[in-house]
Design a protein around this motif. Structure first.
Motif, PDB file in Angstrom:
ATOM      1  N   THR A 319       0.833  -1.207   0.000  1.00  0.00           N
ATOM      2  CA  THR A 319       0.000   0.000   0.000  1.00  0.00           C
ATOM      3  C   THR A 319       0.871   1.262   0.000  1.00  0.00           C
ATOM      4  O   THR A 319       0.571   2.238  -0.688  1.00  0.00           O
ATOM      5  CB  THR A 319      -0.915  -0.006   1.252  1.00  0.00           C
ATOM      6  OG1 THR A 319      -1.720  -1.190   1.216  1.00  0.00           O
ATOM      7  CG2 THR A 319      -1.806   1.225   1.285  1.00  0.00           C
ATOM      8  N   GLY A 324       6.176   2.668 -10.282  1.00  0.00           N
ATOM      9  CA  GLY A 324       5.535   2.392 -11.566  1.00  0.00           C
ATOM     10  C   GLY A 324       4.093   2.901 -11.603  1.00  0.00           C
ATOM     11  O   GLY A 324       3.594   3.521 -10.658  1.00  0.00           O
ATOM     12  N   SER A 326      -0.073   1.983 -12.971  1.00  0.00           N
ATOM     13  CA  SER A 326      -1.038   0.982 -13.390  1.00  0.00           C
ATOM     14  C   SER A 326      -1.044   0.871 -14.915  1.00  0.00           C
ATOM     15  O   SER A 326      -0.933   1.868 -15.618  1.00  0.00           O
ATOM     16  CB  SER A 326      -2.424   1.386 -12.893  1.00  0.00           C
ATOM     17  OG  SER A 326      -3.416   0.651 -13.575  1.00  0.00           O
ATOM     18  N   ALA A 327      -1.186  -0.351 -15.423  1.00  0.00           N
ATOM     19  CA  ALA A 327      -1.244  -0.557 -16.872  1.00  0.00           C
ATOM     20  C   ALA A 327      -2.482   0.079 -17.493  1.00  0.00           C
ATOM     21  O   ALA A 327      -2.528   0.331 -18.693  1.00  0.00           O
ATOM     22  CB  ALA A 327      -1.229  -2.062 -17.175  1.00  0.00           C
ATOM     23  N   THR A 328      -3.465   0.378 -16.675  1.00  0.00           N
ATOM     24  CA  THR A 328      -4.709   0.974 -17.191  1.00  0.00           C
ATOM     25  C   THR A 328      -4.759   2.480 -16.934  1.00  0.00           C
ATOM     26  O   THR A 328      -5.829   3.083 -17.002  1.00  0.00           O
ATOM     27  CB  THR A 328      -5.935   0.295 -16.542  1.00  0.00           C
ATOM     28  OG1 THR A 328      -5.855   0.472 -15.121  1.00  0.00           O
ATOM     29  CG2 THR A 328      -5.989  -1.180 -16.879  1.00  0.00           C
ATOM     30  N   LEU A 341       0.091  -1.841  -5.265  1.00  0.00           N
ATOM     31  CA  LEU A 341      -1.173  -2.579  -5.231  1.00  0.00           C
ATOM     32  C   LEU A 341      -1.930  -2.519  -6.557  1.00  0.00           C
ATOM     33  O   LEU A 341      -2.862  -3.297  -6.770  1.00  0.00           O
ATOM     34  CB  LEU A 341      -2.088  -1.998  -4.148  1.00  0.00           C
ATOM     35  CG  LEU A 341      -2.122  -2.658  -2.779  1.00  0.00           C
ATOM     36  CD1 LEU A 341      -3.151  -1.955  -1.915  1.00  0.00           C
ATOM     37  CD2 LEU A 341      -2.428  -4.138  -2.869  1.00  0.00           C
ATOM     38  N   VAL A 342      -1.546  -1.587  -7.435  1.00  0.00           N
ATOM     39  CA  VAL A 342      -2.226  -1.525  -8.743  1.00  0.00           C
ATOM     40  C   VAL A 342      -1.803  -2.675  -9.652  1.00  0.00           C
ATOM     41  O   VAL A 342      -2.474  -2.951 -10.650  1.00  0.00           O
ATOM     42  CB  VAL A 342      -1.956  -0.185  -9.485  1.00  0.00           C
ATOM     43  CG1 VAL A 342      -2.410   0.993  -8.634  1.00  0.00           C
ATOM     44  CG2 VAL A 342      -0.495  -0.034  -9.904  1.00  0.00           C
ATOM     45  N   PRO A 344      -1.498  -6.329 -10.876  1.00  0.00           N
ATOM     46  CA  PRO A 344      -2.213  -7.582 -10.600  1.00  0.00           C
ATOM     47  C   PRO A 344      -1.338  -8.646  -9.941  1.00  0.00           C
ATOM     48  O   PRO A 344      -1.819  -9.378  -9.064  1.00  0.00           O
ATOM     49  CB  PRO A 344      -2.681  -8.035 -11.991  1.00  0.00           C
ATOM     50  CG  PRO A 344      -2.821  -6.753 -12.771  1.00  0.00           C
ATOM     51  CD  PRO A 344      -1.730  -5.849 -12.255  1.00  0.00           C
ATOM     52  N   ASP A 345      -0.068  -8.711 -10.314  1.00  0.00           N
ATOM     53  CA  ASP A 345       0.760  -9.780  -9.743  1.00  0.00           C
ATOM     54  C   ASP A 345       1.038  -9.557  -8.261  1.00  0.00           C
ATOM     55  O   ASP A 345       1.198 -10.530  -7.509  1.00  0.00           O
ATOM     56  CB  ASP A 345       2.074  -9.920 -10.518  1.00  0.00           C
ATOM     57  CG  ASP A 345       2.829 -11.155 -10.072  1.00  0.00           C
ATOM     58  OD1 ASP A 345       2.254 -12.259 -10.191  1.00  0.00           O
ATOM     59  OD2 ASP A 345       3.967 -11.019  -9.577  1.00  0.00           O
ATOM     60  N   ARG A 347      -1.135  -8.219  -6.247  1.00  0.00           N
ATOM     61  CA  ARG A 347      -2.392  -8.700  -5.658  1.00  0.00           C
ATOM     62  C   ARG A 347      -2.457 -10.224  -5.632  1.00  0.00           C
ATOM     63  O   ARG A 347      -2.950 -10.816  -4.661  1.00  0.00           O
ATOM     64  CB  ARG A 347      -3.579  -8.158  -6.460  1.00  0.00           C
ATOM     65  CG  ARG A 347      -3.789  -6.676  -6.236  1.00  0.00           C
ATOM     66  CD  ARG A 347      -4.835  -6.120  -7.179  1.00  0.00           C
ATOM     67  NE  ARG A 347      -5.212  -4.792  -6.750  1.00  0.00           N
ATOM     68  CZ  ARG A 347      -6.437  -4.439  -6.344  1.00  0.00           C
ATOM     69  NH1 ARG A 347      -7.426  -5.310  -6.394  1.00  0.00           N
ATOM     70  NH2 ARG A 347      -6.681  -3.222  -5.932  1.00  0.00           N
ATOM     71  N   ARG A 348      -1.969 -10.838  -6.707  1.00  0.00           N
ATOM     72  CA  ARG A 348      -1.964 -12.311  -6.748  1.00  0.00           C
ATOM     73  C   ARG A 348      -1.205 -12.864  -5.534  1.00  0.00           C
ATOM     74  O   ARG A 348      -1.686 -13.779  -4.847  1.00  0.00           O
ATOM     75  CB  ARG A 348      -1.293 -12.800  -8.035  1.00  0.00           C
ATOM     76  CG  ARG A 348      -1.211 -14.319  -8.183  1.00  0.00           C
ATOM     77  CD  ARG A 348      -0.327 -14.726  -9.370  1.00  0.00           C
ATOM     78  NE  ARG A 348       1.055 -14.291  -9.196  1.00  0.00           N
ATOM     79  CZ  ARG A 348       1.971 -14.931  -8.480  1.00  0.00           C
ATOM     80  NH1 ARG A 348       1.663 -16.067  -7.878  1.00  0.00           N
ATOM     81  NH2 ARG A 348       3.195 -14.459  -8.359  1.00  0.00           N
ATOM     82  N   LEU A 351      -3.195 -12.136  -2.298  1.00  0.00           N
ATOM     83  CA  LEU A 351      -4.413 -12.947  -2.196  1.00  0.00           C
ATOM     84  C   LEU A 351      -4.091 -14.414  -1.937  1.00  0.00           C
ATOM     85  O   LEU A 351      -4.822 -15.102  -1.211  1.00  0.00           O
ATOM     86  CB  LEU A 351      -5.277 -12.781  -3.451  1.00  0.00           C
ATOM     87  CG  LEU A 351      -5.900 -11.390  -3.607  1.00  0.00           C
ATOM     88  CD1 LEU A 351      -6.515 -11.217  -4.995  1.00  0.00           C
ATOM     89  CD2 LEU A 351      -6.957 -11.124  -2.522  1.00  0.00           C
ATOM     90  N   TYR A 558     -11.716 -16.506  -5.684  1.00  0.00           N
ATOM     91  CA  TYR A 558     -10.290 -16.491  -6.044  1.00  0.00           C
ATOM     92  C   TYR A 558      -9.661 -17.863  -5.786  1.00  0.00           C
ATOM     93  O   TYR A 558      -8.948 -18.402  -6.631  1.00  0.00           O
ATOM     94  CB  TYR A 558      -9.556 -15.407  -5.233  1.00  0.00           C
ATOM     95  CG  TYR A 558      -8.072 -15.405  -5.506  1.00  0.00           C
ATOM     96  CD1 TYR A 558      -7.558 -14.720  -6.613  1.00  0.00           C
ATOM     97  CD2 TYR A 558      -7.185 -16.119  -4.710  1.00  0.00           C
ATOM     98  CE1 TYR A 558      -6.205 -14.746  -6.897  1.00  0.00           C
ATOM     99  CE2 TYR A 558      -5.832 -16.155  -4.993  1.00  0.00           C
ATOM    100  CZ  TYR A 558      -5.349 -15.475  -6.079  1.00  0.00           C
ATOM    101  OH  TYR A 558      -4.011 -15.517  -6.379  1.00  0.00           O
ATOM    102  N   ARG A 562      -8.043 -19.796  -8.869  1.00  0.00           N
ATOM    103  CA  ARG A 562      -6.600 -19.584  -9.013  1.00  0.00           C
ATOM    104  C   ARG A 562      -5.734 -20.357  -8.028  1.00  0.00           C
ATOM    105  O   ARG A 562      -4.511 -20.268  -8.084  1.00  0.00           O
ATOM    106  CB  ARG A 562      -6.278 -18.083  -8.979  1.00  0.00           C
ATOM    107  CG  ARG A 562      -6.927 -17.350 -10.178  1.00  0.00           C
ATOM    108  CD  ARG A 562      -6.319 -15.995 -10.487  1.00  0.00           C
ATOM    109  NE  ARG A 562      -4.916 -16.036 -10.784  1.00  0.00           N
ATOM    110  CZ  ARG A 562      -4.341 -15.464 -11.845  1.00  0.00           C
ATOM    111  NH1 ARG A 562      -5.056 -14.817 -12.746  1.00  0.00           N
ATOM    112  NH2 ARG A 562      -3.043 -15.516 -12.011  1.00  0.00           N
TER     113      ARG A 562
END
Lengths: 593, 593
Positions: A319, A324, A326-328, A341-342, A344-345, A347-348, A351, A558, A562
């Motif tokens: 957090t 870097g 976010s890709a979006t 935290l932006v 995805p990996d 977060r993976r 999680l 999840y 996954r």
């Protein structure tokens, strides 16, 4: 500076919503004095103790380590005071019988208080843990007089306890131990031998230490049927219960270990030390296994503790760390970079850890409830079923929970990047401290063999069948909106049933097939059990509204999509059979140059 | 006392039988001076050096650690002598151009000599490794005068080299570094800032240290397009090439790390230190990536080195340790118990490690050959293809090899039971030392993102397509008796192709799908690559007879049946997509109490 906040919200959810604990307590005479308000107050008190007393000693304990001087072991600064506070708070006897000074609390609660201690200071927690385990073995097998002499002192923390099994040449294979016990004229025995890897074998926390020692009498049968259990106190106990003269038993050295450095792991020398038989001669292993099985579940809880601590610190770091974008598109354009935290990996990884923790915690409480049934239920059929279930699940609780916890702490460490490798952030210690949980009290490979061999194949799959029946029965009660977890649970139960049958069949022709399948079977079994836990969690969460409960359902989704897919690869490996392992000559393994 | 015997037989098999190295060297002008006899002699010399010089310093180096006193870093006892022997043996320049004092040997060879050093003393190996990497960056981007000044001194070992990228707030995201470079009147720059995690940032092995430093000039564009590369020597260099006055750059402290404790990881302070621009302003990242890519393959080799060392010690321990009996009846009835090699699960762990090592080693040599093509081949189409292949495989070599190596060392540690957790047997150090290889030079998550994003999605899967075409072409040449590996390779290539298409499609709609798939994709890619390596190994082994070659085929069968099944679970996780990761609010992650 590492953080820790006891996950009380999840603990309450599991006790109250997932397992309806109060209803269970109220319906059993031996537990009917327990209510949720009392349990909640205990959880809150332990949270304070863990956050304020044991957490601050975790890093300093690692850096200072236990040390030995002139045959006496000293724990790191602060441990003695903390242990005194712990003992004075009545924590050592929290789950022990009131008759001996305990508080008679259920295992469903102590698995959670133990978790907090393992999160904040696993080295510290091992000292009382061994005392409690020794107390349990004595409570089950010792004479009334022995109980009166030792148990109140152990639960008050005046005296500590150890378990002395391993010798330099004998670990898993206790049948070949050499420690000798020769009967004296006064009914005591003279114990001579060397034990290694003795947790808390000596320390400065208690005025006396009660060693439970496996040894062989001169005429004992060979192998594990000739092992007896003895009480060997550091100081002999006078008639009036006071501490008397020193017994010739003491630490030769302490091990230099990868982690849990504040826990003194001792080589113990017994030089004709006076010992007192517990139970009958040659029946010591059964008594020791009361303690051992308790420790095995505790090691699983060590896994949850470490993984929860790792999660909280990694989530906070992720957090706070800006790196870097976010890709979006930028999520925090006002800052130099986005929080990681932006990604995805990231977060993976988080999680994976969180799903592991919540399923593991539910599983520990589930096993705790089964243990409480064995102790407190009056219906003998219920007790029998619970005993079988505990036998089946103990190796899973020890080995699967610590295997997934190690992966979880490694994921959490990775979230920190380079900072995860340096002392300051606490993650590298967390990984080092946890690693032992996969190894001690019987390696996870040995646990898997216990599961596959003694708990599955030996009874023709009977214990598994009743467990799967319970899982299916529960899954079939789930409503249509929980179809994702219902189907996942039922499908994985079917797969486990099929592969169980396969191994039982294969083992008829070749007993090596048991051990060849064991670790992959343990993991398949664990995955199915976690699907079951998420089914229970989902059922409870779906009854409520709010983000807390929605997130429980999302985490279950999840897990299904996954994490659970690993089941198929575990099953494929089991199906491949053992011939691939046995085709190599013994010499092959050491021929490579 | 840990053992190590260089796995020369497997190294020769891979070079000579699997990759027909001599034929490759003879057919390329730049390598035609190299023959197998020379290469073999070099391997044997390095084996002696690793066994006799670096191995004995491994444990003492860990225990003593690097230390800092009055702004000077000291390496552990014995390192200075060992480094001098290493330098005098010409090892630093083994793969460097002869023009600058190197020996011009191919990468196919140096991946193997590097492995031996990483097996026996990873902390030691990092010192010359950074020098070599700095030399490569200078060789590619520095001026002729700079090369003449620095390269011969680096390859002789008189001077060392470092790479200074990371800052406290900037690791993966180099675009936000703060270190400043202000032009001086004499054409040099004044460098000011703080760098962290600088391997060998200071040491007592070399009379001078050449820091390669990323910094920003005052007018530089924001982000990674405004980064320049500078040479900043510890001591300024006089006109005659001798060492002059001290430059204001030095270590502020050294980190306390989980492992590689004999490698000094420094916080470096630049207080207006004199620096010299390498190449052009704002184009520094490209030059640094020459070094970075070299280091990334080296980290993969660190994985092989650790895992080979772990294997050898675990296999020996398993052979010597007597504990329990075979399930099919005593195999060593004359002894108190059987060797634990009789237990299928012990073999499972050892075979996991060994299969990992042999496939990883073949893969490293394969990547080495591709690197040699980029440097020595004359056909420009071949060079282009090899460059693309290196770009594709570098993140795999770094991340997949170290991920599987960590699992392998953990398996090997487990073979030792409790003895694996104590210092004496070397396994706990091996795990601690290796762990950094997954983290530094870009975490493995960052490598996976590089693979999935820049090397796969960005070119629409073109690099993967040519790689898969090569794999299929080779698999289709396999004879009928190798059908087990032929089909496994072709099937897994098909699966990778399909999932590659899926991610490319998904990424069109949502770029987060790239990072959501990346780590599982990396592992799927690695598994397919190892199937390819075992196809090559099997093809070579099937041409020969004898137990050595039969065992290669048996190990390939083991890989196919008991390791490759992981591919399906990796693919299932990728197919699950990224929405499951992004559905949680940022606050969810730190809300748990």
């Amino acid at each position: 500076m590492p953080i820790y906040n006891a996950p009380l919200a999840d603990m309450r959810f599991i006790l109250n919503d997932v397992f309806n604990a109060e209803q269970f307590w109220q319906s059993n005479a031996g537990l009917s004095h327990i209510d949720s308000a009392t349990v909640d107050a205990i959880l809150e008190e332990m949270a304070k103790f863990a956050q304020n007393v044991t957490l601050p000693l975790n890093r300093s304990g690692d850096e200072e380590g236990a040390r030995i001087e002139n045959g006496q072991v000293y724990t790191p600064a602060g441990f003695k005071d903390a242990f005194r506070q712990f003992a004075d708070g009545g924590w050592i006897g929290l789950g022990a019988d009131e008759q001996w000074g305990g508080q008679g609390m259920p295992k469903m609660l102590t698995v959670l208080t133990d978790e907090m201690l393992f999160s904040t200071n696993p080295s510290f927690q091992l000292y009382p843990l061994l005392s409690i385990g020794a107390g349990m073995a004595l409570n089950s097998y010792a004479s009334e007089e022995q109980k009166q002499t030792y148990l109140p002192k152990i639960y008050s923390g005046e005296w500590g306890g150890t378990m002395c099994l391993t010798e330099p040449h004998a670990g898993t294979d206790l049948g070949i131990i050499k420690t000798k016990a020769v009967a004296n004229d006064d009914g005591s025995y003279s114990i001579t031998g060397t034990k290694i890897f003795i947790t808390g074998g000596d320390n400065d926390l208690c005025e006396n230490i009660i060693h439970l020692v496996l040894a062989k009498t001169p005429e004992a049968p060979a192998g594990s049927r000739g092992i007896s259990l003895f009480i060997v106190p550091k100081f002999l106990v006078n008639e009036d219960g006071s501490v008397g003269e020193r017994n010739p038993v003491g630490p030769g050295s302490i091990e230099h270990k990868m982690g849990i450095k504040a826990s003194a792991t001792c080589v113990m020398n017994f030089d004709g030390a006076k010992g007192y038989l517990v139970g009958k001669e040659n029946e010591g292993l059964a008594a020791m296994f009361v303690m051992m099985n308790y420790e095995r579940l505790s090691m699983g809880i060590q896994g949850i503790g470490a993984s929860e601590y790792a999660y909280q610190n990694a989530a906070q770091y992720a957090t706070d760390r800006l790196q870097g974008r976010s890709a979006t598109g930028a999520k925090q354009p006002e800052k130099v970079a986005d929080s990681i935290l932006v990604h995805p990996d990231v977060r993976r990884m988080l999680l994976n850890v969180r799903a592991t923790n919540e399923a593991s915690r539910a599983f520990a409480v589930y096993v705790g409830q089964q243990l409480d049934m064995t102790k407190f239920c009056e219906d003998q059929d219920t007790v029998k079923k619970a005993n079988d279930r505990v036998a089946l699940l103990t190796p899973v609780a020890k080995a699967y929970l610590t295997d997934v916890a190690l992966n979880a702490t490694l994921d959490a460490q990775m979230v920190f990047g380079g900072h995860g490798y340096i002392r300051e952030w606490g993650m590298e210690q967390c990984v080092r401290d946890l690693r032992i949980a996969q190894i001690y009290e019987g390696t996870n490979g040995v646990q898997a063999q216990d599961l596959m061999g003694r708990k599955v194949v030996k009874n023709g799959g009977a214990f598994v069948a009743t467990y799967l029946a319970e899982i299916r029965e529960f899954a079939n009660t789930l409503s249509a909106d929980l179809d994702f977890i219902k189907q996942a649970t039922l499908n994985s139960a079917d797969k486990l049933e099929q592969v169980t049958k396969l191994v039982i069949e294969n083992a008829q022709g070749n007993p090596d097939e048991i051990n060849a399948a064991s670790v992959d079977y343990l993991h398949a079994f664990g995955l199915v059990s976690y699907a079951y836990m998420f089914a229970k969690i989902s059922a409870a969460a779906s009854q409520k509204s709010g983000e807390f409960y929605e997130s429980k359902l999302n985490l279950a989704k999840y897990f299904v999509a996954r994490m659970l897919p690993e089941l198929d690869s575990r099953i494929a490996k089991i199906q491949a059979g053992g011939a691939l392992l046995m085709q190599f000559s013994p010499e092959y393994f050491t021929t490579y140059a």
